[in-house]
Scaffold this active site. Structure first.
Site, short mmCIF file in Angstrom:
data_model
loop_
_atom_site.label_atom_id
_atom_site.label_comp_id
_atom_site.label_asym_id
_atom_site.label_seq_id
_atom_site.Cartn_x
_atom_site.Cartn_y
_atom_site.Cartn_z
N TYR A 143 -1.27 -0.05 10.26
CA TYR A 143 -1.47 -0.62 8.91
C TYR A 143 -0.22 -0.49 8.02
O TYR A 143 0.22 -1.45 7.39
CB TYR A 143 -2.66 0.08 8.26
CG TYR A 143 -2.99 -0.35 6.86
CD1 TYR A 143 -3.56 -1.58 6.60
CD2 TYR A 143 -2.75 0.50 5.77
CE1 TYR A 143 -3.88 -1.97 5.30
CE2 TYR A 143 -3.06 0.13 4.48
CZ TYR A 143 -3.62 -1.10 4.25
OH TYR A 143 -3.93 -1.48 2.96
N SER B 42 0.83 -1.21 0.00
CA SER B 42 0.00 0.00 0.00
C SER B 42 0.86 1.26 0.00
O SER B 42 1.99 1.26 0.51
CB SER B 42 -0.87 -0.02 1.27
OG SER B 42 -1.39 1.26 1.53
P1 NAD Z 1 -11.09 -5.90 1.37
O1 NAD Z 1 -11.20 -5.62 2.82
O2 NAD Z 1 -12.28 -5.69 0.52
O3 NAD Z 1 -10.54 -7.37 1.12
C1 NAD Z 1 -9.67 -8.03 2.02
C2 NAD Z 1 -10.28 -9.39 2.30
O4 NAD Z 1 -9.39 -10.12 3.14
C3 NAD Z 1 -11.61 -9.29 3.05
O5 NAD Z 1 -12.64 -9.90 2.32
C4 NAD Z 1 -11.35 -10.00 4.36
O6 NAD Z 1 -12.44 -10.74 4.84
C5 NAD Z 1 -10.18 -10.90 3.99
N1 NAD Z 1 -9.46 -11.33 5.18
C6 NAD Z 1 -9.15 -10.59 6.26
N2 NAD Z 1 -8.55 -11.35 7.18
C7 NAD Z 1 -8.48 -12.59 6.65
C8 NAD Z 1 -7.96 -13.82 7.15
N3 NAD Z 1 -7.41 -13.90 8.37
N4 NAD Z 1 -8.06 -14.92 6.37
C9 NAD Z 1 -8.65 -14.85 5.14
N5 NAD Z 1 -9.15 -13.71 4.63
C10 NAD Z 1 -9.05 -12.59 5.38
O7 NAD Z 1 -9.86 -5.01 0.84
P2 NAD Z 1 -9.40 -4.72 -0.64
O8 NAD Z 1 -9.69 -3.30 -0.92
O9 NAD Z 1 -9.90 -5.77 -1.56
O10 NAD Z 1 -7.81 -4.86 -0.47
C11 NAD Z 1 -7.08 -6.02 -0.88
C12 NAD Z 1 -5.61 -5.84 -0.50
O11 NAD Z 1 -5.11 -4.65 -1.11
C13 NAD Z 1 -5.35 -5.70 0.99
O12 NAD Z 1 -4.13 -6.31 1.32
C14 NAD Z 1 -5.22 -4.21 1.17
O13 NAD Z 1 -4.45 -3.88 2.31
C15 NAD Z 1 -4.53 -3.82 -0.11
N6 NAD Z 1 -4.75 -2.40 -0.46
C16 NAD Z 1 -5.99 -1.98 -0.82
C17 NAD Z 1 -6.17 -0.64 -1.13
C18 NAD Z 1 -7.51 -0.10 -1.55
O14 NAD Z 1 -7.62 1.09 -1.82
N7 NAD Z 1 -8.55 -0.92 -1.63
C19 NAD Z 1 -5.09 0.27 -1.06
C20 NAD Z 1 -3.85 -0.22 -0.67
C21 NAD Z 1 -3.68 -1.56 -0.39
#
Ligand code: NAD
Length: 349
Positions: free
Chosen positions: A150, A119
């Site tokens: 985070y 991120s």
């Molecule tokens: P999201 O929260 O929609 O998806 C993350 C998923 O991981 C969730 O469905 C959650 O239930 C699952 N999860 C959490 N803990 C878990 C566990 N112990 N075992 C199995 N599953 C688990 O988030 P997203 O927006 O789809 O983000 C995906 C990735 O991208 C993440 O690593 C996030 O940190 C990273 N990210 C996202 C953004 C953004 O803007 N969306 C920005 C920077 C980084």
């Protein structure tokens, strides 16, 4: 292998769901989709995919998840928008268990390639104090002073990927996402990010007839936002490149939060009275993605205009809103349930 087994960790989430959709659309049939949430809470759930509910903080579950897998995409994390990550630092850091155990078991299973979703929150806070930002280059993550909680977890996990590659030969690839948005994401409940929150607030104002909107911070903080289609394309390009260091994956179209609200208002055809909640979590003052490195290595960068992506996102959230899929707002999550309640089928043992 023409149709290798692909593991999507966090497949019930926003980006994971879109990744499964894209892989299916491109003809991949051998997909294992894993998420801690029960199936009825997944943003997208597909037939013809091995869908499993499991806690990937648990090493045994990671072992089963990685069995016979060729490629791992780790998108699983306990995360949300600023309101969530500023108030749930320990929960965010516990995601380190997911990445640690997945790396160990991916290595043991002989996985060919491992993608880690990092991120822009890894970047040094000192470089993001001014709304008139200098876009962040990959080297700006060091000296380390990332977003508390985070961001530290993301930076640590990046290093883990690097050292698994250097010490054990696991082929890892890393992208630093900058604010991803689009349909089929979280748009209410406390974990939503700014674009979805702004769309929801404008839709609520429109439908309720109360033409007001509350904005977190003074609205002058700057950000860039990447539409989900660019994100999915970038993941594929980075995963199958030879670039070993983390790459920015973000749009370089910089806007203030006030301008983001302007766009949503324009799509809705309303002008709202604005109030500013100055003590709300708002993150750094300014952040943009420097895309020189991704351009240099891949000859590509995210290019979908914010106005176009917001129109699609707005339409989808409006559909959800009008269908009555509204839940009470509650920021935060209980550590015992990860905020997701019960879990359904576990891995067959
Ligand atoms: P999201 O929260 O929609 O998806 C993350 C998923 O991981 C969730 O469905 C959650 O239930 C699952 N999860 C959490 N803990 C878990 C566990 N112990 N075992 C199995 N599953 C688990 O988030 P997203 O927006 O789809 O983000 C995906 C990735 O991208 C993440 O690593 C996030 O940190 C990273 N990210 C996202 C953004 C953004 O803007 N969306 C920005 C920077 C980084």
């Amino acid at each position: 292998m023409n149709d290798p087994l692909i593991l999507i960790a966090g497949a019930g989430g926003f980006i994971g769901g879109h990744l499964v959709a894209d892989l299916r659309g491109r003809g991949f049939t051998n997909i294992r989709a894993v998420d801690i949430k029960p199936f009825d809470e997944w943003h997208q759930l597909f037939d013809g995919v091995e869908n499993l509910s499991a806690d990937l903080k648990d090493r045994d579950e990671c072992r089963l998840a990685c069995r016979d897998v060729s490629e791992v995409y780790n998108l699983a994390a306990d995360m949300g928008g600023m309101g969530f990550i500023e108030n749930n630092k320990a929960l965010c850091m516990l995601s380190v268990l997911i990445n640690t155990n997945l790396l160990i078991e991916a290595q043991a299973a002989g996985v060919n390639r491992f993608f880690y979703a990092s991120s822009a929150c890894v970047y040094n806070a000192d470089k993001q104090r001014d709304a008139n930002v200098v876009p962040l280059k990959e080297e700006d993550a060091y000296p380390a002073m990332p977003e508390d909680g985070y961001g530290w977890e993301k930076l640590f996990s990046e290093r883990m990927c690097r050292h698994f590659r250097e010490d054990f030969g696991l082929s890892t690839r890393l992208a630093r996402f900058h604010n991803v948005y689009g349909p089929h994401g979280t748009w209410q409940g406390g974990r939503e990010k700014a674009p979805a929150a702004v769309c929801r607030k404008v839709i609520h104002a429109l439908e309720s007839g109360r033409h007001q909107i509350e904005i977190w911070g003074d609205g002058n903080q700057t950000r860039s936002f990447m539409y989900i289609d660019d994100c999915i394309q970038g993941i594929d390009r980075i995963m199958h490149s030879n670039i070993l260091e983390p790459l920015n994956l973000g749009s370089s179209e910089l806007v203030t939060i006030n301008q983001l609200v302007d766009i949503a208002e324009d799509i809705a055809g309303v002008a709202l009275e604005r109030s500013y909640k100055l003590d709300a979590p708002k993150g750094v003052n300014g952040r943009n993605s420097d895309n020189s490195l991704i351009q240099q290595h891949l000859g590509w960068e995210p290019s979908i205009r914010l106005r176009d992506g917001m129109a699609k996102t707005f339409a989808w959230i409006q559909e959800q809103y009008l269908a009555g899929r509204v839940v009470p707002i509650a920021v935060g999550a209980s550590p015992s349930t990860n905020g997701h309640g019960h879990r359904t089928p576990r891995f067959p043992r």
